[in-house]
Scaffold this motif. Structure first.
Motif, PDB file in Angstrom:
ATOM      1  N   UNK A  14       0.854  -1.185   0.000  1.00 52.88           N
ATOM      2  CA  UNK A  14       0.000   0.000   0.000  1.00 52.88           C
ATOM      3  C   UNK A  14       0.890   1.236   0.000  1.00 52.88           C
ATOM      4  N   UNK A  15       0.618   2.156  -0.926  1.00 54.51           N
ATOM      5  CA  UNK A  15       1.395   3.389  -1.024  1.00 54.51           C
ATOM      6  C   UNK A  15       0.491   4.548  -0.633  1.00 54.51           C
ATOM      7  N   UNK A  16       0.782   5.177   0.487  1.00 52.52           N
ATOM      8  CA  UNK A  16       0.002   6.324   0.955  1.00 52.52           C
ATOM      9  C   UNK A  16       0.516   7.572   0.246  1.00 52.52           C
ATOM     10  N   UNK A  17      -0.424   8.353  -0.288  1.00 47.92           N
ATOM     11  CA  UNK A  17      -0.018   9.471  -1.132  1.00 47.92           C
ATOM     12  C   UNK A  17       0.287   8.985  -2.528  1.00 47.92           C
ATOM     13  N   UNK A  18      -0.569   8.089  -3.017  1.00 45.50           N
ATOM     14  CA  UNK A  18      -0.284   7.332  -4.235  1.00 45.50           C
ATOM     15  C   UNK A  18      -0.194   8.139  -5.503  1.00 45.50           C
ATOM     16  N   UNK A  19      -0.646   9.386  -5.497  1.00 40.93           N
ATOM     17  CA  UNK A  19      -0.588  10.190  -6.717  1.00 40.93           C
ATOM     18  C   UNK A  19       0.664  11.047  -6.805  1.00 40.93           C
ATOM     19  N   UNK A  20       1.540  10.994  -5.814  1.00 38.21           N
ATOM     20  CA  UNK A  20       2.782  11.758  -5.871  1.00 38.21           C
ATOM     21  C   UNK A  20       3.745  11.187  -6.898  1.00 38.21           C
ATOM     22  N   UNK A  21       4.741  11.985  -7.252  1.00 41.20           N
ATOM     23  CA  UNK A  21       5.663  11.565  -8.313  1.00 41.20           C
ATOM     24  C   UNK A  21       6.467  10.330  -7.918  1.00 41.20           C
ATOM     25  N   UNK A  29       7.136   0.428 -10.846  1.00 37.62           N
ATOM     26  CA  UNK A  29       8.201  -0.563 -10.638  1.00 37.62           C
ATOM     27  C   UNK A  29       7.660  -1.836 -10.005  1.00 37.62           C
ATOM     28  N   UNK A  30       6.852  -1.680  -8.964  1.00 35.32           N
ATOM     29  CA  UNK A  30       6.322  -2.854  -8.262  1.00 35.32           C
ATOM     30  C   UNK A  30       5.373  -3.648  -9.147  1.00 35.32           C
ATOM     31  N   UNK A  31       4.580  -2.944  -9.959  1.00 37.44           N
ATOM     32  CA  UNK A  31       3.687  -3.650 -10.882  1.00 37.44           C
ATOM     33  C   UNK A  31       4.492  -4.432 -11.911  1.00 37.44           C
ATOM     34  N   UNK A  32       5.600  -3.846 -12.388  1.00 39.76           N
ATOM     35  CA  UNK A  32       6.463  -4.559 -13.337  1.00 39.76           C
ATOM     36  C   UNK A  32       7.056  -5.811 -12.706  1.00 39.76           C
ATOM     37  N   UNK A  33       7.264  -5.781 -11.385  1.00 43.61           N
ATOM     38  CA  UNK A  33       7.773  -6.955 -10.666  1.00 43.61           C
ATOM     39  C   UNK A  33       6.700  -8.026 -10.472  1.00 43.61           C
ATOM     40  N   UNK A  34       5.461  -7.704 -10.804  1.00 49.05           N
ATOM     41  CA  UNK A  34       4.369  -8.661 -10.641  1.00 49.05           C
ATOM     42  C   UNK A  34       3.653  -8.550  -9.312  1.00 49.05           C
ATOM     43  N   UNK A  35       3.975  -7.521  -8.524  1.00 55.77           N
ATOM     44  CA  UNK A  35       3.316  -7.347  -7.237  1.00 55.77           C
ATOM     45  C   UNK A  35       2.008  -6.582  -7.353  1.00 55.77           C
ATOM     46  N   UNK A  36       1.209  -6.654  -6.297  1.00 57.42           N
ATOM     47  CA  UNK A  36      -0.032  -5.896  -6.225  1.00 57.42           C
ATOM     48  C   UNK A  36       0.228  -4.596  -5.469  1.00 57.42           C
ATOM     49  N   UNK A  37      -0.332  -3.522  -5.984  1.00 56.92           N
ATOM     50  CA  UNK A  37      -0.124  -2.204  -5.405  1.00 56.92           C
ATOM     51  C   UNK A  37      -1.472  -1.568  -5.110  1.00 56.92           C
ATOM     52  N   UNK A  38      -1.650  -1.114  -3.877  1.00 60.49           N
ATOM     53  CA  UNK A  38      -2.824  -0.338  -3.489  1.00 60.49           C
ATOM     54  C   UNK A  38      -2.375   1.113  -3.310  1.00 60.49           C
ATOM     55  N   UNK A  39      -2.809   1.975  -4.218  1.00 53.44           N
ATOM     56  CA  UNK A  39      -2.418   3.382  -4.168  1.00 53.44           C
ATOM     57  C   UNK A  39      -3.489   4.162  -3.421  1.00 53.44           C
ATOM     58  N   UNK A  40      -3.158   4.650  -2.231  1.00 59.20           N
ATOM     59  CA  UNK A  40      -4.109   5.364  -1.381  1.00 59.20           C
ATOM     60  C   UNK A  40      -4.115   6.830  -1.811  1.00 59.20           C
ATOM     61  N   UNK A  41      -5.275   7.308  -2.268  1.00 61.57           N
ATOM     62  CA  UNK A  41      -5.379   8.650  -2.836  1.00 61.57           C
ATOM     63  C   UNK A  41      -6.556   9.393  -2.215  1.00 61.57           C
ATOM     64  N   UNK A  42      -6.566  10.717  -2.402  1.00 59.63           N
ATOM     65  CA  UNK A  42      -7.624  11.544  -1.827  1.00 59.63           C
ATOM     66  C   UNK A  42      -8.837  11.652  -2.734  1.00 59.63           C
ATOM     67  N   UNK A  43      -8.637  11.508  -4.049  1.00 58.25           N
ATOM     68  CA  UNK A  43      -9.697  11.821  -5.005  1.00 58.25           C
ATOM     69  C   UNK A  43      -9.827  10.744  -6.067  1.00 58.25           C
ATOM     70  N   UNK A  44     -11.056  10.411  -6.382  1.00 60.08           N
ATOM     71  CA  UNK A  44     -11.337   9.450  -7.450  1.00 60.08           C
ATOM     72  C   UNK A  44     -10.825   9.958  -8.798  1.00 60.08           C
ATOM     73  N   UNK A  45     -10.670  11.269  -8.930  1.00 56.87           N
ATOM     74  CA  UNK A  45     -10.185  11.841 -10.184  1.00 56.87           C
ATOM     75  C   UNK A  45      -8.779  11.371 -10.533  1.00 56.87           C
ATOM     76  N   UNK A  46      -8.032  10.915  -9.530  1.00 55.63           N
ATOM     77  CA  UNK A  46      -6.665  10.442  -9.757  1.00 55.63           C
ATOM     78  C   UNK A  46      -6.604   8.957 -10.110  1.00 55.63           C
ATOM     79  N   UNK A  47      -7.728   8.279 -10.073  1.00 55.30           N
ATOM     80  CA  UNK A  47      -7.722   6.819 -10.107  1.00 55.30           C
ATOM     81  C   UNK A  47      -7.314   6.236 -11.452  1.00 55.30           C
ATOM     82  N   UNK A  48      -7.830   6.778 -12.549  1.00 52.97           N
ATOM     83  CA  UNK A  48      -7.584   6.157 -13.860  1.00 52.97           C
ATOM     84  C   UNK A  48      -6.096   6.135 -14.198  1.00 52.97           C
ATOM     85  N   UNK A  49      -5.395   7.220 -13.894  1.00 46.50           N
ATOM     86  CA  UNK A  49      -3.961   7.277 -14.205  1.00 46.50           C
ATOM     87  C   UNK A  49      -3.189   6.219 -13.430  1.00 46.50           C
TER      88      UNK A  49
END
Length: 236
Positions: A14-21, A29-49
């Motif tokens: 889980x990455x808190x502040x998931x929309x930061x650079x 990087x973690x997705x390329x390794x085959x891992x699962x990533x939960x990006x914790x974000x404030x707004x649904x508007x950031x989700x698609x990216x």
């Protein structure tokens, strides 16, 4: 760019502040390794990216959420990376509610959820007092980060604090200088290389209960981490 891992990466992070650079670079990087990533974000508007990077976006505002709510957002993650910050343009109050309060609640949430591996992004020199007479907003940020780091060191998590120098946006080199000792302020660190250091630290048991300072340099980052840890062992 693939740097050799010293051990096994957590299966879900889980990455808190998931929309930061740094957070976005790490998620890729973690997705390329085959891992699962939960990006914790404030707004649904950031989700698609974030989905395009291979992450699962989870909306949870750490500034207002309770530790229990943040723990629910972590789901089954084995590890947490705290990469959140109030950001430029925010005032003193939000440095305390995000950079300090959000970090402390996230550490508490990791304990509640069982995500015992916890990496936090700080900065070189954060353990010192903020210089007197400077910008009060930056001083609040400095104090908030120092207190967040001190709290993390006090809790029963397998923590690592990653401390870059002044952040820049150039492409990753995969190289740098790493130290577990205090570095002088003034060095620069590429955000993309900070993401590489976090990925490597997540898989390296030797980085647990360590501060890792990192600035630009010529050594491959996996070797630079190993060298820093070996030097620390010699000093014991």
């Amino acid at each position: 760019m693939s740097l050799s891992l010293a051990g096994r990466l957590p299966s879900e992070v889980a990455i808190v502040g998931g929309n930061g650079q740094i957070a976005r670079a790490l998620a890729a990087l973690l997705a390329e390794d085959g891992g699962r990533v939960r990006s914790i974000i404030r707004s649904e508007a950031q989700a698609d990216a974030l989905r395009e990077l291979g992450a699962e976006p989870v909306v949870c505002d750490i500034e207002t959420a309770s530790a229990d709510e943040i723990a629910n957002a972590f789901g089954d993650a084995e590890a947490v990376v705290f990469a959140a910050g109030a950001g430029p343009g925010s005032g003193e109050a939000r440095k305390w509610t995000v950079d300090r309060g959000g970090a402390i609640k996230s550490a508490d949430a990791a304990l509640l959820s069982g995500a015992m591996r916890f990496l936090q992004i700080s900065f070189i020199g954060a353990e010192q007092q903020a210089p007197a007479g400077g910008d009060p907003v930056f001083a609040a940020y400095w104090d908030a980060k120092r207190e967040a780091d001190e709290y993390l060191r006090s809790v029963a998590l397998d923590w690592t604090i990653v401390k870059p120098g002044g952040l820049t946006n150039e492409p990753a080199t995969g190289r740098g200088t790493v130290s577990v000792s205090t570095m002088e302020r003034g060095g620069k660190t590429r955000r993309a290389d900070v993401a590489h250091v976090i990925r490597l630290a997540l898989a390296h048991q030797g980085t647990v209960w360590r501060d890792l300072s990192v600035v630009e340099g010529g050594t491959p980052l996996d070797e630079a981490i190993d060298h820093a840890l070996a030097e620390a062992q010699k000093a014991l």
